[in-house]
Scaffold this motif. Structure first.
Motif, PDB file in Angstrom:
ATOM      1  N   ALA A  54       0.839  -1.208   0.000  1.00 31.76           N
ATOM      2  CA  ALA A  54       0.000   0.000   0.000  1.00 31.76           C
ATOM      3  C   ALA A  54       0.871   1.253   0.000  1.00 31.76           C
ATOM      4  O   ALA A  54       1.955   1.280   0.594  1.00 31.76           O
ATOM      5  N   VAL A  55       0.390   2.340  -0.680  1.00 28.00           N
ATOM      6  CA  VAL A  55       1.118   3.615  -0.740  1.00 28.00           C
ATOM      7  C   VAL A  55       0.845   4.404   0.534  1.00 28.00           C
ATOM      8  O   VAL A  55      -0.317   4.628   0.913  1.00 28.00           O
ATOM      9  N   ARG A  56       1.911   4.880   1.187  1.00 25.15           N
ATOM     10  CA  ARG A  56       1.779   5.629   2.438  1.00 25.15           C
ATOM     11  C   ARG A  56       2.197   7.076   2.194  1.00 25.15           C
ATOM     12  O   ARG A  56       3.297   7.341   1.736  1.00 25.15           O
ATOM     13  N   LEU A  57       1.279   8.046   2.448  1.00 19.96           N
ATOM     14  CA  LEU A  57       1.542   9.476   2.247  1.00 19.96           C
ATOM     15  C   LEU A  57       2.320  10.018   3.440  1.00 19.96           C
ATOM     16  O   LEU A  57       1.889   9.898   4.584  1.00 19.96           O
ATOM     17  N   ARG A  58       3.465  10.637   3.161  1.00 23.78           N
ATOM     18  CA  ARG A  58       4.323  11.168   4.217  1.00 23.78           C
ATOM     19  C   ARG A  58       4.071  12.668   4.369  1.00 23.78           C
ATOM     20  O   ARG A  58       4.046  13.414   3.403  1.00 23.78           O
ATOM     21  N   GLN A  59       3.862  13.125   5.565  1.00 26.18           N
ATOM     22  CA  GLN A  59       3.639  14.534   5.885  1.00 26.18           C
ATOM     23  C   GLN A  59       4.895  15.110   6.545  1.00 26.18           C
ATOM     24  O   GLN A  59       5.454  14.498   7.451  1.00 26.18           O
ATOM     25  N   PRO A  60       5.370  16.305   6.075  1.00 27.43           N
ATOM     26  CA  PRO A  60       6.534  16.911   6.730  1.00 27.43           C
ATOM     27  C   PRO A  60       6.189  17.394   8.133  1.00 27.43           C
ATOM     28  O   PRO A  60       5.033  17.665   8.447  1.00 27.43           O
ATOM     29  N   ALA A  61       7.180  17.515   8.947  1.00 25.72           N
ATOM     30  CA  ALA A  61       6.978  17.949  10.326  1.00 25.72           C
ATOM     31  C   ALA A  61       6.497  19.401  10.350  1.00 25.72           C
ATOM     32  O   ALA A  61       6.945  20.229   9.553  1.00 25.72           O
ATOM     33  N   PRO A  62       5.577  19.751  11.245  1.00 28.55           N
ATOM     34  CA  PRO A  62       5.085  21.146  11.309  1.00 28.55           C
ATOM     35  C   PRO A  62       6.200  22.159  11.542  1.00 28.55           C
ATOM     36  O   PRO A  62       6.181  23.259  10.993  1.00 28.55           O
ATOM     37  N   GLY A  63       7.157  21.824  12.387  1.00 24.69           N
ATOM     38  CA  GLY A  63       8.254  22.755  12.641  1.00 24.69           C
ATOM     39  C   GLY A  63       9.076  23.018  11.402  1.00 24.69           C
ATOM     40  O   GLY A  63       9.531  24.144  11.156  1.00 24.69           O
ATOM     41  N   HIS A  64       9.279  21.996  10.597  1.00 18.74           N
ATOM     42  CA  HIS A  64      10.028  22.176   9.358  1.00 18.74           C
ATOM     43  C   HIS A  64       9.264  23.052   8.371  1.00 18.74           C
ATOM     44  O   HIS A  64       9.851  23.878   7.658  1.00 18.74           O
ATOM     45  N   LEU A  83      10.468  26.637   6.726  1.00 18.24           N
ATOM     46  CA  LEU A  83      10.486  26.921   5.294  1.00 18.24           C
ATOM     47  C   LEU A  83       9.697  28.182   4.963  1.00 18.24           C
ATOM     48  O   LEU A  83      10.089  28.978   4.096  1.00 18.24           O
ATOM     49  N   ARG A  84       8.558  28.382   5.642  1.00 17.16           N
ATOM     50  CA  ARG A  84       7.763  29.588   5.382  1.00 17.16           C
ATOM     51  C   ARG A  84       8.512  30.859   5.776  1.00 17.16           C
ATOM     52  O   ARG A  84       8.281  31.927   5.215  1.00 17.16           O
ATOM     53  N   GLY A  85       9.393  30.773   6.753  1.00 16.05           N
ATOM     54  CA  GLY A  85      10.137  31.951   7.192  1.00 16.05           C
ATOM     55  C   GLY A  85      11.305  32.310   6.302  1.00 16.05           C
ATOM     56  O   GLY A  85      11.871  33.396   6.432  1.00 16.05           O
TER      57      GLY A  85
END
Length: 244
Positions: A35-45, A49-51
């Motif tokens: 099965a394909v597992r969707l990986r979510q980046p860490a909120p802190g990361h 990146l937004r900064g």
């Protein structure tokens, strides 16, 4: 040719097709076992990146003022107009025309031509017969001349007469030595009474502005200020003792 074909080894013709690569690539079947597992980046990361500036995709507003933007558009429009063949001709001959006008203006100024009379309305004629070339401060009746000039509304002449009146009073008290060929600044340097110098300098500046600046239509309110400054100086002068 026939002999060469007969002499060839017997297995040569069968080995050649086997050495050629396959004409079609075989596709691998899709992997359906895991099965394909969707990986979510860490909120802190994500916040990091937004900064970062590289990820700030915002519209940059111009720091120029509205006036600068206006002239920028005007210059851009002029550049477009002058880049045309007709615009280049106008620009080239326009520069020569401006240079000719500037040269004519300088020549007329050097010849002391009255430009207001040449290019506009003539200045108002002096209502009083008065010759500045032959004036002698010791032979003029300043009170009568000032009254006549003020009544006629010739405030430019009244300012001149008032200044000459002051020069006569300074000469009578021995504070200056009047001579027709002296300049106003010669009298200012000659005046040794330090308490009179600031007021006399102001009177000199007023006279030069009105007379040499050709203030033909001097408003009554402006003349009133000049007259009050002169009368105040004459009162101050009356308190100064005569020079030895």
């Amino acid at each position: 040719m026939l002999l060469l074909l007969l002499a060839a080894p017997a297995g040569w013709a069968q080995s050649t097709p086997a050495a050629r690569p396959a004409s079609r690539a075989q596709l691998l079947p899709a992997d359906q076992s895991s099965a394909v597992r969707l990986r979510q980046p860490a909120p802190g990361h994500l916040r990091e990146l937004r900064g970062q500036r590289e990820f700030q995709y915002v519209e940059v507003k111009s720091e120029q003022s509205a006036w600068s933007l206006f002239w920028r558009r005007v210059l851009h429009w002029l550049d477009g107009v002058l880049s045309t063949p007709s615009g280049k001709v106008v620009w080239e001959y326009g520069i020569y025309a401006l240079l000719v006008i500037a040269l004519v203006f300088v020549v007329l100024k050097l010849m002391q031509v009255d430009l207001t009379r040449a290019f506009g309305r003539a200045p108002r004629t002096m209502p009083l017969p008065y010759d500045t070339a032959t004036e002698d401060i010791h032979g003029l009746d300043f009170d009568a001349l000032l009254t006549e000039a003020e009544a006629a509304g010739n405030y430019r002449l009244a300012v001149r007469l008032g200044y000459l009146y002051v020069l006569k009073q300074l000469t009578d008290q021995g504070l200056i030595q009047w001579q027709p060929d002296k300049t106003n600044h010669d009298y200012l340097r000659e005046l040794t009474a330090s308490q009179l110098r600031p007021a006399f300098r102001e009177l000199t500046q007023q006279f030069e502005y009105v007379w040499y600046g050709e203030q033909q239509d001097l408003p009554p309110a402006h003349y009133k200020l000049a007259r009050e400054a002169r009368v105040a100086f004459q009162r101050q002068l009356s308190t100064v003792p005569h020079a030895a």
